[in-house]
Design a protein around this motif. Sequence first.
Motif, PDB file in Angstrom:
ATOM      1  N   PHE A   1       3.132  -8.271  29.120  1.00 56.85           N
ATOM      2  CA  PHE A   1       3.228  -6.834  29.368  1.00 56.85           C
ATOM      3  C   PHE A   1       1.850  -6.228  29.188  1.00 56.85           C
TER       4      PHE A   1
ATOM      5  N   GLU B   1      -0.710  -2.529  29.259  1.00 57.33           N
ATOM      6  CA  GLU B   1      -0.811  -1.103  29.007  1.00 57.33           C
ATOM      7  C   GLU B   1       0.311  -0.666  28.079  1.00 57.33           C
ATOM      8  N   ASN B   2       1.100   0.269  28.507  1.00 55.04           N
ATOM      9  CA  ASN B   2       2.163   0.802  27.663  1.00 55.04           C
ATOM     10  C   ASN B   2       3.492   0.072  27.849  1.00 55.04           C
ATOM     11  N   GLY B   3       3.471  -1.038  28.566  1.00 50.45           N
ATOM     12  CA  GLY B   3       4.699  -1.800  28.808  1.00 50.45           C
ATOM     13  C   GLY B   3       5.345  -1.502  30.142  1.00 50.45           C
ATOM     14  N   SER B   4       4.743  -0.639  30.946  1.00 46.94           N
ATOM     15  CA  SER B   4       5.337  -0.313  32.246  1.00 46.94           C
ATOM     16  C   SER B   4       4.904  -1.295  33.340  1.00 46.94           C
ATOM     17  N   ARG B   5       4.073  -2.264  32.979  1.00 50.47           N
ATOM     18  CA  ARG B   5       3.625  -3.287  33.930  1.00 50.47           C
ATOM     19  C   ARG B   5       3.771  -4.651  33.273  1.00 50.47           C
ATOM     20  N   CYS B   6       4.338  -5.605  34.013  1.00 50.21           N
ATOM     21  CA  CYS B   6       4.454  -6.953  33.470  1.00 50.21           C
ATOM     22  C   CYS B   6       4.086  -7.981  34.536  1.00 50.21           C
TER      23      CYS B   6
ATOM     24  N   GLY C   1       6.766   3.644  29.625  1.00 52.46           N
ATOM     25  CA  GLY C   1       6.539   2.414  28.880  1.00 52.46           C
ATOM     26  C   GLY C   1       7.408   2.324  27.639  1.00 52.46           C
TER      27      GLY C   1
ATOM     28  N   GLY D   1      12.211   2.211  32.920  1.00 47.89           N
ATOM     29  CA  GLY D   1      10.954   2.709  33.461  1.00 47.89           C
ATOM     30  C   GLY D   1      11.154   3.867  34.415  1.00 47.89           C
TER      31      GLY D   1
ATOM     32  N   TRP E   1       6.816  -2.861  23.650  1.00 46.03           N
ATOM     33  CA  TRP E   1       7.304  -4.183  24.052  1.00 46.03           C
ATOM     34  C   TRP E   1       7.111  -5.237  22.970  1.00 46.03           C
TER      35      TRP E   1
ATOM     36  N   ASP F   1       5.672  -3.244  38.343  1.00 48.47           N
ATOM     37  CA  ASP F   1       5.086  -2.023  37.803  1.00 48.47           C
ATOM     38  C   ASP F   1       6.068  -0.885  38.061  1.00 48.47           C
TER      39      ASP F   1
END
Length: 161
Positions: free
Chosen positions: A147, A149-154, A116, A62, A119, A111
């Motif tokens: 996960f 959005e685009n995988g940048s938040r879990c 991203g 990330g 995922w 985050d």
Amino acid sequence: MKIKLKQQNQDITIGLSDISEIKPLILRVMNADYTDWSQLNQSSKCIQYGLSELIINAIEHGALGLGSDKKYRLKRNGTYESYLNEKIRMMTNSILIECIESNTQIKVVIDDYGKGFDWKTALRIAETKQDGKGLCIAQNTFDELTFYENGSRCHAVCLKK
């Protein structure tokens, strides 16, 4: 590199200059005064391992944008750790780690503000390939791993007993 840690009503910014500082960071997350990790279904060691995988993934892929091919090439050459530490020291990006406790669970939100990744595919192929083992470990650690959005938040959720 900065780690923004949110626990209860506290916002703490931690400077990270070396990958070896991840373990003390995880222990700091887990030693919050209000959190009783012994109430959870998983052992604290298991949770530490899962959080470590998620935080390292957030840093590598990330914040730093390190692709899996380059990561494994660096590992094969024995230069992975020195490369990562150099990039961390130069990094101006930050990662947010937020710990939220309720009566039924503890949720850790990570985050990384990166580009991203796919995922869904990564989780599906992690069981058969070298890539994505950290995601597979994290998925098997927590009661829920989601996960967004685009995988940048879990969100990693541990349910209470």
